[in-house]
Design an enzyme around this catalytic site. Structure first.
Site, mmCIF file in Angstrom:
data_model
loop_
_atom_site.group_PDB
_atom_site.id
_atom_site.type_symbol
_atom_site.label_atom_id
_atom_site.label_comp_id
_atom_site.label_asym_id
_atom_site.label_seq_id
_atom_site.Cartn_x
_atom_site.Cartn_y
_atom_site.Cartn_z
ATOM 1 N N ARG A 74 2.658 -10.194 -13.756
ATOM 2 C CA ARG A 74 3.459 -9.472 -12.759
ATOM 3 C C ARG A 74 3.912 -8.134 -13.338
ATOM 4 O O ARG A 74 4.002 -7.128 -12.656
ATOM 5 C CB ARG A 74 4.655 -10.306 -12.273
ATOM 6 N N TYR A 131 2.000 6.433 10.561
ATOM 7 C CA TYR A 131 1.303 5.158 10.684
ATOM 8 C C TYR A 131 2.245 4.141 11.340
ATOM 9 O O TYR A 131 3.424 4.049 10.951
ATOM 10 C CB TYR A 131 0.903 4.700 9.274
ATOM 11 N N ASP A 159 2.673 10.680 2.141
ATOM 12 C CA ASP A 159 1.642 9.662 2.356
ATOM 13 C C ASP A 159 0.326 10.428 2.509
ATOM 14 O O ASP A 159 0.087 11.080 3.527
ATOM 15 C CB ASP A 159 1.982 8.845 3.614
ATOM 16 N N LYS A 188 -7.717 2.224 2.504
ATOM 17 C CA LYS A 188 -8.475 3.198 3.293
ATOM 18 C C LYS A 188 -9.471 3.952 2.404
ATOM 19 O O LYS A 188 -10.355 3.337 1.850
ATOM 20 C CB LYS A 188 -7.487 4.128 4.020
HETATM 21 C C1 LIG Z 1 -2.888 1.784 6.567
HETATM 22 C C2 LIG Z 1 -1.841 2.768 6.284
HETATM 23 C C3 LIG Z 1 -0.644 2.399 5.659
HETATM 24 C C4 LIG Z 1 -0.318 0.953 5.324
HETATM 25 O O1 LIG Z 1 -1.126 0.464 4.327
HETATM 26 P P1 LIG Z 1 -1.570 -1.092 4.183
HETATM 27 O O2 LIG Z 1 -2.499 -1.038 3.029
HETATM 28 O O3 LIG Z 1 -2.217 -1.475 5.470
HETATM 29 O O4 LIG Z 1 -0.348 -1.865 3.917
HETATM 30 C C5 LIG Z 1 0.264 3.389 5.374
HETATM 31 N N1 LIG Z 1 0.029 4.687 5.687
HETATM 32 C C6 LIG Z 1 -1.107 5.069 6.297
HETATM 33 C C7 LIG Z 1 -1.312 6.499 6.619
HETATM 34 C C8 LIG Z 1 -2.079 4.141 6.620
HETATM 35 O O5 LIG Z 1 -3.179 4.536 7.244
#
Ligand SMILES: *Cc1c(COP(=O)(O)O)cnc(C)c1O
Length: 398
Positions: free
Chosen positions: A64, A116, A188, A213
């Site tokens: 962890r 998101y 982000d 992604k």
């Molecule tokens: C998918 C996404 C998230 C969340 O991520 P997860 O891996 O699904 O928890 C956050 N920000 C953006 C821009 C995303 O496309």
């Protein structure tokens, strides 16, 4: 325009990828394993590590807290993003939660309104319960943003390009204004990837990705990461992760590191295809409006050119017609798969109103323009002309 002319136009529009990233992608964090010389860091499937004496672990004591497979990935991520530290998580949202958990009750966060869907859900429905106040504001308007800044603002949360409407926020300008008030800024960077946008160089304190992604790139896992330059900030986030436990699995870390090697070359193809698709859609009579930061018709094209090194692979558009027409179009597509998520090698199409953004309050959806005829494309790395043909045949049939 004949297809040839279109193709020529496309190539003169996409931005060439920074050559440094092609090399960094392949080598980032990839030191040969010291015992055997294995070129790739092996999968260390272990929860614990033998200690030489009580309280004297060799390097790691419990997975962890740390694991060599994860550490190699984190080194690679820090390098590709231009950070000093990367802390990887079990998901993008787990990373988001850890960042907000640094705050105290009474603190305020300014969040761009077009985020998101899951980010808004986490903030509104879970984290707001702990007396942290989230202001969802249109940050493309800097004056509007500034009117929410106060001494209570501890965190500013930017997503750019925004999701799903591809609006661009001036990262440098927001960072300057936030810094004057002592607020930290997180970007982000999921949609742009480290290849096309460098928020730490623009003044951000933290960069976050859903590595599910583009970083992962193959639609086969869930992951997240936060990158920072500041040692103390990294320590805080790491401690929250250690205490809370939202760590990624070893297999995910290995696959993500493998994906990093092709990130730059994948992004190049994603962008080329998105440009081709966006230009095609823009001239199609059944399309009302296209949003792609690489099109001169994008309201913030100049800012996108200044701030980004490329425009990435996401395109949104409004179809002329009803919800029935929208559904008919989705049925006819053969290459674009109807699915949530983005950034994989295969092309996807998403209907934000009923899928990714269904959790956004209806009023806000309306205000943002997330309506029944809005569609969002994640252009994969297939042959661009095949993607255009797929959209053309589907549009012809509605
Ligand atoms: C998918 C996404 C998230 C969340 O991520 P997860 O891996 O699904 O928890 C956050 N920000 C953006 C821009 C995303 O496309």
């Amino acid at each position: 325009m004949t297809p040839q002319i279109v193709t020529h136009f496309i190539w003169s529009c996409s931005m060439p990828i920074h050559p440094q990233f092609l090399t960094t992608s392949v080598h980032a964090g990839s030191d040969p394993e010291p015992v055997t010389g294995a070129v790739n860091t092996p999968l260390f499937f272990t929860s614990t590590y033998v200690q030489e004496a009580p309280g004297q672990p060799k390097v790691y004591d419990y997975s962890r807290a740390g694991n060599p497979t994860r550490a190699a990935l984190e080194k690679g991520y820090a390098e590709i993003e231009g950070g000093k530290h990367a802390i990887t998580f079990a998901s993008g949202l787990a990373a988001e939660q850890a960042v907000v958990q640094m705050l105290d009750p009474g603190d305020e966060v300014i969040v761009c309104d077009d985020t998101y869907g899951g980010t808004g859900r986490l903030f509104r429905r879970i984290l707001a319960k702990y007396q942290i106040k989230f202001h969802f504001v249109d940050m493309t308007d800097l004056r509007n943003f500034e009117s929410f800044l106060s001494e209570k603002t501890k965190l500013v949360w930017i997503e750019s390009p925004t999701n799903p409407l591809m609006r661009i926020i001036d990262i440098e300008a927001v960072c300057q204004r936030a810094r004057l008030r002592g607020a930290r800024v997180l970007v982000d960077n999921t949609f742009a990837s480290p290849i096309f946008q460098r928020p730490l160089d623009l003044g951000a304190d933290m960069v976050l990705h859903s590595s599910t992604k583009y970083l992962g790139g193959h639609s086969d896992l869930i992951g997240g990461v936060v990158m920072v330059r500041d040692d103390e900030l990294a320590e805080k986030i790491r401690f929250i992760q250690f205490a809370g436990g939202a760590v990624p699995g070893v297999m995910e870390c290995f696959l993500l590191h493998r994906s990093l090697k092709t990130l730059a070359i994948r992004m190049q193809q994603h962008e080329k295809n998105a440009m081709e698709v966006a230009q095609f859609l823009e001239t199609h009579p059944k399309i009302e409006r296209v949003y792609y930061p690489g099109l001169p018709s994008h309201p913030q094209y100049e800012l996108a050119r200044r701030q980004m090194l490329g425009f990435s692979g996401m395109v949104s558009f409004y179809l002329k017609g009803s919800f029935e027409d929208t559904k008919a179009l989705l049925k006819k597509l053969k290459i674009f798969l109807l699915a949530e998520s983005l950034g994989g090698v295969e092309s996807l199409i998403n209907h934000p109103e009923t899928m990714t953004h269904a959790s956004v309050p209806p009023d806000m959806r309306r205000q943002l323009g997330i309506s029944y005829n809005l569609l969002r494309l994640s252009c994969g790395i297939e042959h661009g002309a095949d993607l255009v043909d797929d959209l053309r045949q589907a549009l012809d049939s509605v």
